[in-house]
Design an enzyme around this catalytic site. Structure first.
Site, PDB file in Angstrom:
ATOM      1  CB  SER A  94     -31.429  26.141   9.372  1.00  0.00           C
ATOM      2  OG  SER A  94     -30.127  25.901   8.938  1.00  0.00           O
ATOM      3  CG  HIS A 108     -27.479  29.841  10.436  1.00  0.00           C
ATOM      4  ND1 HIS A 108     -28.195  30.009   9.268  1.00  0.00           N
ATOM      5  CD2 HIS A 108     -27.632  28.535  10.785  1.00  0.00           C
ATOM      6  CE1 HIS A 108     -28.750  28.856   8.919  1.00  0.00           C
ATOM      7  NE2 HIS A 108     -28.423  27.949   9.826  1.00  0.00           N
ATOM      8  CG  ASP A 126     -26.753  32.829   8.097  1.00  0.00           C
ATOM      9  OD1 ASP A 126     -25.760  32.098   8.272  1.00  0.00           O
ATOM     10  OD2 ASP A 126     -27.926  32.421   8.182  1.00  0.00           O
TER      11      ASP A 126
END
Length: 368
Positions: A176, A270, A241
């Site tokens: 991320s 996610h 996501d």
């Protein structure tokens, strides 16, 4: 100007767990060796404090594997710290047969600079009501783009100098928001073994709005740096996501010089890709196969496609990470939690609609 912009952007990008999930103490029974009392004591884990070029002191963990064929530096997402990631790091090291260095960014967990420590002290005394500070005054010590670059540089220096890891043995893993410092270091280090990008972002601004060009005030401009990475790159992204759209991972994959077969996890979100059996299966195949094959002449590595249609594993499945902890919770003020509330009241809007901009203006941010 860039430093001020980064400090402002940090308010939208970073959400360190507050309070931190762990502490660091000196164990007098082991000659003052550092340890984390909130997690099980393991002889193969070193707890370290590293000084960055920006003057911050960050905490890192080095998990040693007795038969490691490579070492990995793992940059986590924006809503976790080392206490929450500890058991995951131990399990990942075991499954991939790598030494693994995880670290907390400046302002996360027990990683802090002088300014942050002073702010925390004032907060406990009731003299500071805005802790974490909301002004750029402690920008050098609070989470920021520039700090994360200095943080990963300090970690990189440590694995090379203290543990003797060569670039050819080093894998960088960015999850991320951690894809930002990962891609930045990889773009400056030509002989790395590999890079793994897990739910990566094209750039900070592009998470919120589909801009077609890079603006000066944007942060983590991975889209402009990925083509400077000269090693195999594995991209992993969930097709469902809702925080960082899967298109981010797909565009980064297309821009890679040396591609490895990507993993698009069907239905993956996610924060839950580790629960899919295909995650560890594909990642392990990539890591263990790095030393066995040469890149193709066209600069891309290809392997047979791994199915991405598997659902999260049932208890006891052999191809999933059996972790003795829950994944870090998403902060209540995150965009992810806002989306959950919106779904219960009205149909979901397109991620690329104007409501993204409105959420940004209202300072509702996403868990990158």
């Amino acid at each position: 100007m860039g430093g001020v912009t980064s400090s402002i952007a940090a308010k939208f990008a970073f959400f360190p767990p507050n309070p931190p999930s762990y502490s660091v103490v000196s164990d007098e029974s082991c000659s003052g060796k550092l340890c984390i009392p909130e997690v099980p004591r393991r002889e193969n884990v070193d707890v370290l404090k590293l000084r960055t070029q920006r003057g911050n002191e960050i905490v890192a963990l080095y998990v040693k594997h007795p038969k490691a064929s490579a070492s990995m530096v793992y940059s986590h997402g924006n809503a976790a710290d080392l206490g929450q990631m500890f058991e995951f790091f131990v399990e990942l090291s075991l499954r991939l047969r790598v030494n693994l260095m995880g670290y907390d960014y400046s302002g996360y967990g027990q990683s802090a600079g002088k300014g942050l420590l002073e702010a925390a002290s004032l907060s406990h005394k009731g003299l500071c009501t805005s802790y974490p500070p909301l002004t750029p005054l402690v920008g050098l010590h609070w989470p920021s783009e520039c700090n994360t670059y200095a943080d990963i540089d300090a970690v990189y220096k440590c694995v090379k100098e203290q543990y003797g890891v060569k670039d050819e043995q080093l894998i960088l893993y960015g999850q991320s928001v951690g894809s930002g410092p990962t891609v930045d270091l990889a773009s400056r280090t030509p002989n790395l073994r590999a890079v793994v990008l897990h739910g990566p972002i094209l750039s900070g601004l592009r998470v919120l709005y589909p801009v077609k060009r890079t603006h000066w005030f944007d942060i983590y401009k991975n889209v402009d740096k990925i083509n400077m990475v000269n090693c195999p790159v594995l991209v992993i992204h969930g097709t469902a996501d809702e925080v960082v759209d899967c298109s981010h991972g797909k565009q980064l994959y297309e821009l890679c010089k040396e591609k490895y077969e990507p993993l698009w996890v069907n239905g993956g979100g996610h924060c839950n890709l580790e629960s899919y059996p295909v995650y560890i299966k594909h990642l392990k195949k990539f890591v263990l196969g790095l030393g066995k094959s040469k890149p193709a002449t066209n600069g891309s590595r290809k392997t047979p496609l791994v199915s991405d249609t598997q659902k999260p594993a049932e208890s006891g499945a052999s191809n999933t990470l059996n972790l003795p902890f829950d994944l870090p919770e998403i902060p209540r003020n995150s965009l992810d939690s806002q989306l959950d509330k919106m779904k219960s009241n009205k149909p979901e809007k397109s991620r690329m609609s104007k409501d993204c901009v409105e959420r940004f203006r209202r300072r509702k941010i996403s868990v990158w």
